[in-house]
Design a protein around this motif. Structure first.
Motif, PDB file in Angstrom:
ATOM      1  N   GLU A  41       0.815  -1.224   0.000  1.00 44.41           N
ATOM      2  CA  GLU A  41       0.000   0.000   0.000  1.00 44.41           C
ATOM      3  C   GLU A  41       0.843   1.265   0.000  1.00 44.41           C
ATOM      4  O   GLU A  41       0.389   2.310  -0.449  1.00 44.41           O
ATOM      5  CB  GLU A  41      -0.930   0.010   1.218  1.00 44.41           C
ATOM      6  CG  GLU A  41      -2.060  -0.980   1.104  1.00 44.41           C
ATOM      7  CD  GLU A  41      -3.032  -0.855   2.259  1.00 44.41           C
ATOM      8  OE1 GLU A  41      -2.966   0.143   3.013  1.00 44.41           O
ATOM      9  OE2 GLU A  41      -3.857  -1.765   2.403  1.00 44.41           O
ATOM     10  N   THR A  42       2.046   1.200   0.533  1.00 43.45           N
ATOM     11  CA  THR A  42       2.949   2.354   0.591  1.00 43.45           C
ATOM     12  C   THR A  42       4.253   1.973  -0.085  1.00 43.45           C
ATOM     13  O   THR A  42       4.772   0.882   0.135  1.00 43.45           O
ATOM     14  CB  THR A  42       3.227   2.755   2.054  1.00 43.45           C
ATOM     15  OG1 THR A  42       1.989   3.029   2.694  1.00 43.45           O
ATOM     16  CG2 THR A  42       4.121   3.975   2.127  1.00 43.45           C
ATOM     17  N   LEU A  96       8.168   3.636  -1.788  1.00 39.58           N
ATOM     18  CA  LEU A  96       9.131   4.725  -1.855  1.00 39.58           C
ATOM     19  C   LEU A  96      10.023   4.540  -3.083  1.00 39.58           C
ATOM     20  O   LEU A  96      11.078   3.918  -3.003  1.00 39.58           O
ATOM     21  CB  LEU A  96      10.006   4.768  -0.591  1.00 39.58           C
ATOM     22  CG  LEU A  96      11.152   5.776  -0.572  1.00 39.58           C
ATOM     23  CD1 LEU A  96      10.616   7.203  -0.523  1.00 39.58           C
ATOM     24  CD2 LEU A  96      12.075   5.503   0.596  1.00 39.58           C
ATOM     25  N   ALA A 112       4.152   7.993 -10.175  1.00 48.21           N
ATOM     26  CA  ALA A 112       3.116   7.988  -9.137  1.00 48.21           C
ATOM     27  C   ALA A 112       1.761   7.607  -9.726  1.00 48.21           C
ATOM     28  O   ALA A 112       1.008   6.848  -9.120  1.00 48.21           O
ATOM     29  CB  ALA A 112       3.037   9.351  -8.461  1.00 48.21           C
ATOM     30  N   ARG A 172      -0.360   4.458  -8.442  1.00 53.15           N
ATOM     31  CA  ARG A 172      -1.726   4.652  -7.917  1.00 53.15           C
ATOM     32  C   ARG A 172      -2.739   3.819  -8.705  1.00 53.15           C
ATOM     33  O   ARG A 172      -3.651   3.239  -8.146  1.00 53.15           O
ATOM     34  CB  ARG A 172      -2.097   6.130  -7.935  1.00 53.15           C
ATOM     35  CG  ARG A 172      -1.218   7.037  -7.107  1.00 53.15           C
ATOM     36  CD  ARG A 172      -1.512   6.990  -5.673  1.00 53.15           C
ATOM     37  NE  ARG A 172      -2.878   7.429  -5.470  1.00 53.15           N
ATOM     38  CZ  ARG A 172      -3.386   7.713  -4.302  1.00 53.15           C
ATOM     39  NH1 ARG A 172      -2.635   7.634  -3.245  1.00 53.15           N
ATOM     40  NH2 ARG A 172      -4.625   8.069  -4.173  1.00 53.15           N
ATOM     41  N   VAL A 221      -1.565   1.258  -5.273  1.00 52.11           N
ATOM     42  CA  VAL A 221      -0.732   1.786  -4.194  1.00 52.11           C
ATOM     43  C   VAL A 221      -1.431   3.005  -3.607  1.00 52.11           C
ATOM     44  O   VAL A 221      -1.851   3.896  -4.346  1.00 52.11           O
ATOM     45  CB  VAL A 221       0.685   2.148  -4.706  1.00 52.11           C
ATOM     46  CG1 VAL A 221       1.508   2.794  -3.610  1.00 52.11           C
ATOM     47  CG2 VAL A 221       1.383   0.909  -5.250  1.00 52.11           C
ATOM     48  N   GLN A 222      -1.577   3.040  -2.296  1.00 49.88           N
ATOM     49  CA  GLN A 222      -2.305   4.119  -1.633  1.00 49.88           C
ATOM     50  C   GLN A 222      -1.440   5.343  -1.348  1.00 49.88           C
ATOM     51  O   GLN A 222      -1.894   6.469  -1.463  1.00 49.88           O
ATOM     52  CB  GLN A 222      -2.909   3.610  -0.313  1.00 49.88           C
ATOM     53  CG  GLN A 222      -3.896   2.479  -0.510  1.00 49.88           C
ATOM     54  CD  GLN A 222      -5.094   2.917  -1.325  1.00 49.88           C
ATOM     55  OE1 GLN A 222      -5.737   3.911  -1.007  1.00 49.88           O
ATOM     56  NE2 GLN A 222      -5.398   2.187  -2.383  1.00 49.88           N
ATOM     57  N   GLN A 223      -0.186   5.110  -0.935  1.00 49.80           N
ATOM     58  CA  GLN A 223       0.699   6.211  -0.583  1.00 49.80           C
ATOM     59  C   GLN A 223       2.006   6.064  -1.343  1.00 49.80           C
ATOM     60  O   GLN A 223       2.654   5.017  -1.279  1.00 49.80           O
ATOM     61  CB  GLN A 223       0.981   6.233   0.921  1.00 49.80           C
ATOM     62  CG  GLN A 223      -0.265   6.502   1.741  1.00 49.80           C
ATOM     63  CD  GLN A 223       0.045   6.484   3.227  1.00 49.80           C
ATOM     64  OE1 GLN A 223       0.972   5.824   3.681  1.00 49.80           O
ATOM     65  NE2 GLN A 223      -0.738   7.215   3.976  1.00 49.80           N
ATOM     66  N   VAL A 224       2.398   7.125  -2.048  1.00 50.92           N
ATOM     67  CA  VAL A 224       3.639   7.123  -2.808  1.00 50.92           C
ATOM     68  C   VAL A 224       4.495   8.283  -2.303  1.00 50.92           C
ATOM     69  O   VAL A 224       4.078   9.426  -2.332  1.00 50.92           O
ATOM     70  CB  VAL A 224       3.373   7.298  -4.326  1.00 50.92           C
ATOM     71  CG1 VAL A 224       4.689   7.306  -5.093  1.00 50.92           C
ATOM     72  CG2 VAL A 224       2.437   6.211  -4.840  1.00 50.92           C
ATOM     73  N   TYR A 225       5.687   7.954  -1.808  1.00 49.03           N
ATOM     74  CA  TYR A 225       6.668   8.943  -1.391  1.00 49.03           C
ATOM     75  C   TYR A 225       7.864   8.790  -2.316  1.00 49.03           C
ATOM     76  O   TYR A 225       8.131   7.699  -2.801  1.00 49.03           O
ATOM     77  CB  TYR A 225       7.114   8.696   0.061  1.00 49.03           C
ATOM     78  CG  TYR A 225       5.981   8.765   1.047  1.00 49.03           C
ATOM     79  CD1 TYR A 225       5.564   9.984   1.562  1.00 49.03           C
ATOM     80  CD2 TYR A 225       5.316   7.616   1.440  1.00 49.03           C
ATOM     81  CE1 TYR A 225       4.510  10.049   2.471  1.00 49.03           C
ATOM     82  CE2 TYR A 225       4.263   7.670   2.345  1.00 49.03           C
ATOM     83  CZ  TYR A 225       3.859   8.891   2.851  1.00 49.03           C
ATOM     84  OH  TYR A 225       2.835   8.951   3.749  1.00 49.03           O
TER      85      TYR A 225
END
Length: 90
Positions: free
Chosen positions: A53-54, A56, A72, A76, A80-84
């Motif tokens: 889900e997260t 990097l 990104a 998404r 994937v919920q969170q992309v840093y």
């Protein structure tokens, strides 16, 4: 950039994932204007299935951020919920 990703994953004790693949050649982006870069990178990347889900992603240089935004979007779209992002140079 590949060596950088592997070293960061090892030092941070995070799994190394080959999460993105380039779907088509986009050419050298360095001499393009920001809008040209965005257009050239539309749908250029595909994310693999089954990602956490997260995530990097790591890249060596960020200029306009167009590549990061394209990556990104692909991540998404794959769920994937969170992309840093981490980059070394700007």
């Amino acid at each position: 950039a590949e060596l950088l990703r592997r070293q960061m994953a090892a030092r941070l004790k995070l799994p190394y994932l080959n999460a993105l693949s380039r779907q088509r050649a986009t050419g050298n982006q360095a001499k393009r204007h920001a809008s040209e870069r965005r257009n050239a990178l539309d749908d250029a990347f595909l994310a693999t299935a089954g990602l956490p889900e997260t995530i990097l992603p790591v890249d060596d240089v960020m200029t306009t951020g167009s590549t990061l935004l394209a990556c990104a979007g692909a991540l998404r779209a794959a769920g994937v919920q969170q992309v840093y992002f981490a980059t070394v140079a700007r």
